[in-house]
Motif scaffolding. Structure first.
Motif, PDB file in Angstrom:
ATOM      1  N   UNK A   1      -2.908  -3.150   8.269  1.00  0.00           N
ATOM      2  CA  UNK A   1      -2.824  -3.773   6.949  1.00  0.00           C
ATOM      3  C   UNK A   1      -1.391  -3.685   6.437  1.00  0.00           C
ATOM      4  N   UNK A   2      -0.940  -4.776   5.774  1.00  0.00           N
ATOM      5  CA  UNK A   2       0.400  -4.864   5.208  1.00  0.00           C
ATOM      6  C   UNK A   2       0.293  -5.211   3.727  1.00  0.00           C
ATOM      7  N   UNK A   3       1.253  -4.686   2.962  1.00  0.00           N
ATOM      8  CA  UNK A   3       1.272  -4.952   1.520  1.00  0.00           C
ATOM      9  C   UNK A   3       2.616  -5.584   1.153  1.00  0.00           C
ATOM     10  N   UNK A   4       2.585  -6.650   0.372  1.00  0.00           N
ATOM     11  CA  UNK A   4       3.790  -7.352  -0.082  1.00  0.00           C
ATOM     12  C   UNK A   4       3.909  -7.218  -1.591  1.00  0.00           C
TER      13      UNK A   4
ATOM     14  N   UNK B   1      -2.250   3.379   2.219  1.00  0.00           N
ATOM     15  CA  UNK B   1      -1.168   3.576   1.255  1.00  0.00           C
ATOM     16  C   UNK B   1       0.074   2.823   1.722  1.00  0.00           C
ATOM     17  N   UNK B   2       0.614   1.975   0.837  1.00  0.00           N
ATOM     18  CA  UNK B   2       1.842   1.212   1.121  1.00  0.00           C
ATOM     19  C   UNK B   2       2.981   1.826   0.314  1.00  0.00           C
ATOM     20  N   UNK B   3       4.010   2.328   0.993  1.00  0.00           N
ATOM     21  CA  UNK B   3       5.167   2.944   0.345  1.00  0.00           C
ATOM     22  C   UNK B   3       6.390   2.060   0.565  1.00  0.00           C
TER      23      UNK B   3
ATOM     24  N   UNK C   1       6.075   0.625  -7.078  1.00  0.00           N
ATOM     25  CA  UNK C   1       5.272   1.836  -6.998  1.00  0.00           C
ATOM     26  C   UNK C   1       4.389   1.781  -5.756  1.00  0.00           C
ATOM     27  N   UNK C   2       4.037   2.951  -5.171  1.00  0.00           N
ATOM     28  CA  UNK C   2       3.131   2.943  -4.014  1.00  0.00           C
ATOM     29  C   UNK C   2       1.795   2.291  -4.370  1.00  0.00           C
ATOM     30  N   UNK C   3       1.265   1.548  -3.430  1.00  0.00           N
ATOM     31  CA  UNK C   3       0.005   0.838  -3.619  1.00  0.00           C
ATOM     32  C   UNK C   3      -1.046   1.400  -2.667  1.00  0.00           C
ATOM     33  N   UNK C   4      -2.317   1.468  -3.124  1.00  0.00           N
ATOM     34  CA  UNK C   4      -3.405   1.972  -2.284  1.00  0.00           C
ATOM     35  C   UNK C   4      -4.550   0.976  -2.232  1.00  0.00           C
TER      36      UNK C   4
END
Length: 530
Positions: A340-343, A378-380, A387-390
Motif C-alpha cells: 500500500x502507498x499513500x500520496x 503507517x505512511x511516514x 503528518x503520518x497517515x494510518x
C-alpha cells in the motif's frame, strides 16, 4: 520686465525648495555629510595612470583639459558640471572622476534646487555629459533629489564604483549603466532608481535602502523598440515596508513585441513586499495584473523561471526557500501488488503552488488464533508539512499452527502416545490482585515472565486431531494428557504441548513360521473425537 520674471522665477524655486524641506522631502542637497557650495580646490589629472603634473582650481577647467581615458582626481568637497555645455568639455570622451571617499567627496546631479517649472520633464536633468563616451564615478557620494527625471542625460555609458547615491534618478547611460559596490538611499516612500534610459543596467554587490519602493523596471523612452536587460548580482535590498512593492517592480504593459530580460545571480538577499503571483520579494508586478502582460523573462542563475506572464518553476520562490507548504489533508491510498502507498498533497502558503509526495507504507499485525485481527499501515513522509497517515485492514483468524506429530510406545507395547504441539497467539492481560489460582480456575493457562497466558476454552474442548488415517475401534476413546503451556522467546506466541494415550489392538501375525517365534503386531487409530 525680463529681469523681473527671472528674479520671480528664482524666488519661486527657492520657496518651493523650502516647502519640500518643510514637508520632509529631500532635495538634491539633502545629504548632511556633504551639503554646501561648489568646491574650488586643487584638482589633478592622471593620463595612462601617471599624473600630468598640472593642478587645476575648478572642475570645469580640469575636465576641459582632460583627454579621453584620463582620470580626474578630486579632493574633499562638493562638485558638479550642471549647466555646462558638453561640447569641448565631455562630449566624445571617456572620463573617470575619482574622489577621496563617500564621506569626503560629493557630486551634484542636476541643480541644487530643481526648477518647479520643469517638473514632469527631463529638463531638471543634467546635460553636462550629453554625448560623452564612458563616464565613471568612483569613491564619492552622488547627490540627487526626489523630483522625477533626474540624472545624466544622453551619456553613452555610465559606471559607478564604490559610491553612495542619495535620492532618485532616471537617466544613466543610454547604452549601458553599471553600478558596483554602490549604496542607494531612496527618498522616503519613493524609488531609488528607474531603468528608464539604459538598455542594459547591471548591479553588482549593491545595497538598496528604501521604504516600500526600490527599482522601477519601466520606461516610456525606449519601450517597444528593443529588449531591456536588468542584471542583479549579489545585492542586498532593505525595504522596511512589507506591504510595499517588490525590489524590482516591473511594468511591461508597453513593451510591444519586446521584453524585459531580468537576470538574478549569486546570493541576493531581500526584505520587501511579496508578490503573491511571483511568490517573490525580489521581483513582481506590484499586485497589478495590467503590469504583467507577458513581456518579461526572469532568470535565476541562468534558469528561466518566469515567462509569458506565468511561473515556470517554483524553485526560486520564497515559499520554496522557506519550505513553507500547507498540508491539504486529502491523502490518497493506493494498492500496488501486495503493498500500500499513500500520496499526500500540499500547497505553497504564499502562492498556492501544489506539491505531492508518495511513500510506501509499513504495517504491523495484531492477530489471534480464533478471532479476527487487524493490520495497521503507517505512511511516514519526508516533507515536514505532512503528518503520518494510518489505515487499518481486518485479518482472518490465523488458526493453530500444529507441529509435526511424534510417536512413542509404552513398555507393554500396547498403548501409543501421540505428542503434538500447537503455536498459538498470546495476549497480555493485567494480573488481578495476584490471585493466580482463581485466575487459573476461571481461565486455564499458565504464567510466564509476568504475563498471564489465556488458553481458549474451545481448544481444550476440541482436543487433538491427527492427520493419519488408521482404523479406530468404535469403543476406544483417547485419554488426553494434561496440557503444558509456554511462551516462545519473543514472548508473543504460546506453544501448547498435549499428548494423547490411545489403545492399540493386536492384529494377526503377518511374519514368522511354525518353528520360529514371530512378532505380534499392534495397530492404533490416531483420530480423536471433537
Amino acid at each position: 520686465m525680463k529681469s523681473f520674471l527671472k528674479t520671480a522665477s528664482r524666488a519661486a524655486a527657492a520657496l518651493f525648495a523650502v516647502a519640500l524641506i518643510t514637508m520632509g522631502v529631500a532635495s538634491p542637497a539633502f545629504a548632511d555629510d556633504v551639503a554646501g557650495p561648489i568646491t574650488t580646490v586643487s584638482i589633478t589629472i592622471e593620463h595612462d595612470g601617471k599624473p600630468t603634473g598640472v593642478t587645476y582650481n575648478d572642475i570645469k577647467s580640469a575636465t576641459a583639459a582632460a583627454q579621453s581615458g584620463d582620470t580626474i582626481k578630486l579632493g574633499k568637497g562638493n562638485y558638479t558640471l550642471y549647466g555646462e555645455k558638453s561640447e569641448g568639455l565631455t562630449k566624445g570622451k571617456d572620463l573617470t572622476f575619482e574622489g577621496l571617499g563617500t564621506d569626503k567627496t560629493a557630486w551634484n546631479i542636476g541643480a541644487i534646487v530643481p526648477d518647479p517649472a520643469n517638473y514632469g520633464t527631463e529638463y531638471n536633468g543634467d546635460y553636462s555629459f550629453d554625448g560623452a563616451g564612458t563616464v565613471t564615478f568612483r569613491n564619492m557620494t552622488m547627490r540627487s533629489g526626489s523630483a522625477d527625471y533626474l540624472g545624466f542625460i544622453r551619456a553613452n555609458k555610465t559606471v559607478l564604483d564604490g559610491c553612495v547615491v542619495n535620492g532618485k534618478t532616471f537617466y544613466w547611460g543610454y547604452e549601458s549603466a553599471k553600478f558596483k559596490n554602490t549604496t542607494f538611499n531612496a527618498p522616503n516612500g519613493d524609488y531609488a532608481i528607474w531603468t528608464y534610459s539604459s538598455p542594459t543596467m547591471t548591479f553588482d554587490s549593491c545595497t538598496f535602502n528604501a521604504s516600500g519602493k526600490v527599482i522601477n523596471v519601466y520606461t516610456d523612452y525606449g519601450a517597444g523598440s528593443h529588449d531591456i536587460y536588468v542584471n542583479v548580482n549579489n545585492c542586498t535590498f532593505n525595504s522596511n515596508d512589507s506591504k510595499g512593492k517588490q525590489a524590482l517592480n516591473i511594468n511591461d504593459s508597453n513593451m510591444g513585441s519586446f521584453k524585459y530580460i531580468i537576470k538574478f545571480k549569486g546570493a541576493n538577499t531581500v526584505t520587501a513586499g511579496r508578490d503573491i503571483k511571483t511568490c517573490s520579494q525580489l521581483f513582481g508586478f506590484g499586485g497589478k495584473s495590467t503590469y504583467n502582460s507577458g513581456h518579461s523573462d526572469v532568470y535565476f542563475d541562468d534558469e528561466l523561471v518566469w515567462t509569458l506572464g506565468a511561473m515556470k518553476t517554483h524553485s526560486y520562490t520564497d515559499g520554496q526557500n522557506e519550505d513553507y507548504f500547507v498540508d491539504q489533508k486529502d491523502c490518497v491510498w493506493t494498492q500496488e501488488g501486495g503493498d500500500w502507498y499513500c500520496t499526500g498533497h500540499a500547497k505553497c502558503g504564499y502562492c498556492g503552488w501544489p506539491i505531492e509526495e508518495t511513500v510506501k507504507a509499513t504495517f504491523v499485525d495484531k492477530t489471534d488464533c480464533t478471532e479476527k485481527g487487524e493490520r495497521t499501515y503507517t505512511a511516514t513522509f519526508k516533507h515536514k508539512c505532512f503528518e503520518p497517515q494510518t489505515m487499518t485492514k481486518s485479518l482472518d483468524p490465523i488458526g493453530h499452527d500444529w507441529g509435526k506429530p511424534k510417536y512413542s510406545w509404552n513398555q507393554a507395547g500396547r498403548r501409543v502416545v501421540l505428542h503434538r504441539q500447537a503455536r498459538l497467539q498470546a495476549r497480555r492481560e493485567p494480573r488481578r490482585g495476584g490471585d493466580r489460582e482463581g485466575l487459573r480456575r476461571d481461565h486455564p493457562g499458565d504464567l510466564h515472565q509476568g504475563r498471564q497466558v489465556r488458553l481458549h476454552r474451545s481448544l481444550r474442548e476440541r482436543g487433538l486431531r491427527g492427520s493419519e488415517a488408521y482404523r479406530r475401534p468404535r469403543r476406544s476413546r483417547p485419554r488426553l494428557g494434561r496440557a503444558r503451556v509456554q511462551l516462545d522467546q519473543a514472548g508473543r506466541r504460546v506453544v501448547l504441548h498435549r499428548q494423547a494415550h490411545l489403545q492399540a489392538r493386536r492384529v494377526p501375525r503377518r511374519e514368522g513360521d511354525c518353528k520360529s517365534n514371530g512378532r505380534a503386531c499392534y495397530q492404533v487409530d490416531l483420530r480423536c473425537p471433537r
